[in-house]
Design a protein around this motif. Structure first.
Motif, short mmCIF file in Angstrom:
data_model
loop_
_atom_site.label_atom_id
_atom_site.label_comp_id
_atom_site.label_asym_id
_atom_site.label_seq_id
_atom_site.Cartn_x
_atom_site.Cartn_y
_atom_site.Cartn_z
N VAL A 218 59.21 59.25 104.24
CA VAL A 218 58.24 59.26 103.20
C VAL A 218 58.41 58.13 102.06
O VAL A 218 59.43 58.18 101.42
CB VAL A 218 58.45 60.51 102.64
N PRO A 219 57.54 57.24 101.95
CA PRO A 219 58.03 56.09 100.77
C PRO A 219 58.02 56.59 99.40
O PRO A 219 57.24 57.50 98.95
CB PRO A 219 56.59 55.08 101.13
N PHE A 220 59.06 56.35 98.77
CA PHE A 220 58.89 56.32 97.25
C PHE A 220 58.34 55.30 96.53
O PHE A 220 57.88 54.17 97.22
CB PHE A 220 60.43 56.41 96.78
N PRO A 221 57.87 55.42 95.27
CA PRO A 221 57.43 54.18 94.45
C PRO A 221 58.16 53.07 94.50
O PRO A 221 57.85 52.05 94.54
CB PRO A 221 57.14 54.95 93.11
N GLU A 222 59.54 53.35 94.28
CA GLU A 222 60.44 52.21 94.19
C GLU A 222 60.51 51.40 95.51
O GLU A 222 60.60 51.87 96.56
CB GLU A 222 61.57 52.71 93.96
N PRO A 223 60.38 50.19 95.54
CA PRO A 223 60.23 49.04 96.68
C PRO A 223 61.47 49.56 97.60
O PRO A 223 62.51 49.46 97.23
CB PRO A 223 60.32 47.84 96.18
N GLY A 224 61.35 49.45 99.12
CA GLY A 224 62.29 49.97 99.82
C GLY A 224 63.14 51.33 99.88
O GLY A 224 63.95 51.55 100.66
N LYS A 225 62.83 52.09 98.94
CA LYS A 225 63.44 53.55 98.81
C LYS A 225 62.46 54.34 99.65
O LYS A 225 61.23 54.44 99.41
CB LYS A 225 63.48 54.01 97.65
N TRP A 226 63.08 55.34 100.36
CA TRP A 226 62.32 56.35 101.32
C TRP A 226 63.07 57.68 101.17
O TRP A 226 64.42 57.92 101.03
CB TRP A 226 62.51 55.78 102.80
N ARG A 227 62.13 58.70 101.39
CA ARG A 227 62.75 59.82 101.65
C ARG A 227 62.88 60.19 103.19
O ARG A 227 61.96 59.94 103.80
CB ARG A 227 61.88 60.83 100.95
N LEU A 228 63.97 60.61 103.43
CA LEU A 228 64.29 60.82 105.16
C LEU A 228 64.49 62.47 105.34
O LEU A 228 65.49 62.97 104.70
CB LEU A 228 65.47 59.98 105.42
N LEU A 229 63.81 62.82 106.07
CA LEU A 229 63.94 64.26 106.48
C LEU A 229 64.18 64.40 107.91
O LEU A 229 63.61 63.98 108.73
CB LEU A 229 62.56 65.06 106.09
N ASP A 230 65.63 65.00 108.19
CA ASP A 230 66.00 65.29 109.39
C ASP A 230 66.06 66.80 109.80
O ASP A 230 66.50 67.35 109.39
CB ASP A 230 67.50 64.63 109.62
N THR A 231 65.16 66.85 110.91
CA THR A 231 64.93 68.32 111.42
C THR A 231 65.99 68.94 112.41
O THR A 231 66.02 70.06 112.43
CB THR A 231 63.84 68.42 111.94
N ALA A 232 66.94 67.87 112.73
CA ALA A 232 67.92 68.48 113.91
C ALA A 232 69.27 68.26 113.30
O ALA A 232 70.20 69.23 114.03
CB ALA A 232 67.83 67.16 114.88
N ASP A 233 69.68 67.55 112.49
CA ASP A 233 71.01 67.54 111.99
C ASP A 233 71.15 67.97 110.46
O ASP A 233 70.84 66.95 109.69
CB ASP A 233 71.79 66.51 112.34
N ALA A 234 71.76 69.05 110.27
CA ALA A 234 71.71 69.48 108.83
C ALA A 234 73.02 69.68 108.37
O ALA A 234 73.44 70.91 107.82
CB ALA A 234 70.65 70.69 108.40
N THR A 235 73.99 68.72 108.48
CA THR A 235 75.58 69.19 108.38
C THR A 235 75.97 67.92 107.69
O THR A 235 75.59 66.82 107.61
CB THR A 235 76.39 69.13 109.65
#
Length: 530
Positions: A218-235
């Motif tokens: 998911v892109p943030f307003p800040e250039p180059g910054k993203w929200r990353l959501l991992d559904t398989a590894d939560a450790t």
């Protein structure tokens, strides 16, 4: 040491997040005396929720904070799906069935949204009181007696007519009222905020299958910054380098090209909760937002629902406290918002399953199914419209509300009682009447629209008796031009009549010219004051 605060307060809001700030703002801008307390030492600094959908943007316009929000956000209007280095499909945004002036999702850090709301609240003379804990409260039937504990150990007794619990998923208010969050918790996901060196369009969310699970970018307003959501590894959320390397390997594998991921600036592992309460009011106490319902982040509904809860309650409490409405008006808060929470539990559960996509046959079936959908334009458009209906908030209505009265059947594309009142940007630009009406919805009062040859004496009487609560506007007049009866046709009142719009922009009732507008007002629990 203890004491009692002497300066009067109309409403005590517990919680300084989006729900609490919005509720306080809607009360304060209507002239109410509000206190906002939060047990945290200071405002949050991490990004947290990011998605602000179209209906919430319309609400921010009505609140008077939209320009500040838009200036800090990033517009996203697409959803792309990737597998083995191929983009399988790119869903757009078809708002043709849900016209809005804001046909996009705005990505903005929750911390920035809260800053805008705090700044706006400060213009009404209200500041969040940090490091103040709600130690307990009692509803006496005539008032709420709250015990507040300050950081220095001082205890304070605060007596208020009403208390609003906006204190999040672990709400003290909800627990002390004996309300239980019902539902379930399923799987754990990991969220990380990081800068990426990746050649992906930033006007889209990007879902990708990694072989063993999925990742959403998911892109943030800040250039180059993203929200990353991992559904398989939560450790190993406390080991940024481990998380960074794992995310980099997964994204590179999914896209079949090298991607650089910088060390995350924020990492959070959380259990997906799908829970809500069945009651949002007990006596003189209310709960709003995450205190009342907790959703999966899969479709970004959490913060949006918090804001809509708070707006719904805020204007109703204000009308009752100012003597504009009977207390029965407050019963409609729970009657309207509990069904919305129930509906969202279903839609977010579905979205969670689609994002995680646990089906082992997915890598085989996805290219086939989405390939067919890509070639069938009408089917793809239907899919886009269905996604938007569940995500944007624009399709939610209050047709079943006790505040909604049956009215004339609308023309195609017109409004029925319970619908939100809105239009597309193109319609607003082409119609001076629609432009004026949209601006008029920033008025914190109800709006009574008069169409056709309305009786002037009757309208003057309404303005006199309900002037503090209702703005009377004559379609076709200087302040609300209506060439070609465009507005009148939208409300199904081309032959004349009246439409009553709630302070939150939903149509409460409409009636033909043979009925009295005062019937609409009394049906909405509004009180004549002269």
């Amino acid at each position: 040491m203890s004491g009692t605060r002497n300066d009067p307060t109309d409403v005590l809001v517990v919680g300084g997040g989006p729900a609490g700030l919005t509720a306080a703002h809607e009360l304060a801008r209507r002239g109410l005396r509000v206190r906002v307390v939060d047990q945290a030492a200071a405002p949050a600094v991490t990004s947290r929720a990011t998605a602000t959908h179209a209906r919430t943007l319309e609400t921010y316009h009505q609140m008077g904070v939209l320009d500040e929000i838009l200036a800090r956000g990033h517009r996203v209007a697409n959803f792309s799906m990737h597998l083995r280095g191929r983009r399988l499909i790119r869903f757009g945004t078809d708002y043709s069935e849900l016209p809005t002036r804001f046909p996009f999702t705005l990505q903005i850090d929750q911390v920035l949204t809260e800053q805008v709301l705090r700044d706006k609240l400060a213009t009404h003379g209200v500041a969040v009181e940090w490091s103040v804990t709600l130690a307990g409260f009692e509803d006496t039937g005539a008032e709420v007696v709250a015990k507040l504990r300050h950081a220095d150990g001082r205890e304070e007794t605060c007596r208020v007519p009403w208390l609003v619990g906006a204190d999040g998923a672990h709400s003290t208010v909800r627990k002390r009222l004996g309300l239980r969050l019902l539902g379930d918790s399923t799987e754990k996901w990991l969220i990380a905020d990081a800068h990426l060196d990746v050649d992906l369009p930033r006007d889209s969310l990007h879902w990708m299958h990694t072989g063993r699970g999925t990742i959403l970018l998911v892109p943030f307003p800040e250039p180059g910054k993203w929200r990353l959501l991992d559904t398989a590894d939560a450790t190993t959320s406390d080991e940024p380098e481990v998380v960074r390397a794992r995310l980099q390997q997964k994204i590179s594998f999914a896209l079949r090209r090298k991607v650089q991921v910088a060390e995350p600036t924020w990492i959070s592992v959380f259990t997906i909760q799908q829970r809500m309460i069945e009651q949002m009011r007990v006596g003189r106490c209310f709960v709003v937002g995450d205190a009342a319902h907790v959703h999966s982040p899969a479709s970004g509904q959490g913060m949006n629902t918090c804001v809509q809860d708070a707006v719904n309650l805020g204007w109703k409490l204000a009308d009752v406290l100012r003597g504009n409405a009977a207390e029965e008006l407050l019963d409609s808060y729970e009657a309207e918002r509990v069904p919305v929470g129930q509906l969202l539990l279903g839609s977010t559960k579905t979205a969670t399953a689609l994002i995680a996509l646990r089906n082992v046959l997915a890598p085989v079936l996805l290219p086939i199914g989405l390939g067919v959908l890509n070639r069938l334009t009408p089917a793809k458009k239907r899919a886009e419209r269905k996604i938007l209906r569940g995500m944007s908030g624009l399709a939610q209505n209050y047709a079943a509300s006790p505040l909604t009265a049956p009215g004339p059947a609308p023309s195609a594309g017109g409004f029925a009682p319970g619908d939100r009142v809105g239009c597309s940007a193109e319609t607003a630009q082409a119609s001076a009447g629609w432009t004026a009406l949209c601006e008029g919805l920033t008025d914190p009062r109800w709006t009574l629209l008069a169409f056709g040859a309305a009786d002037e004496d009757e309208l003057i009487r309404v303005e006199k008796h309900y002037g503090g609560a209702v703005a009377v506007r004559r379609a076709g007049g200087a302040d609300l031009p209506d060439p070609g009866d465009a507005l009148a046709r939208s409300f199904g009142l081309a032959g004349g009549g009246f439409a009553l719009i709630r302070p939150d922009g939903y149509l409460a009732a409409s009636t033909t010219s043979t009925a009295s507008p005062e019937d609409l007002l009394t049906g909405a629990h509004l009180l004549a004051r002269a």
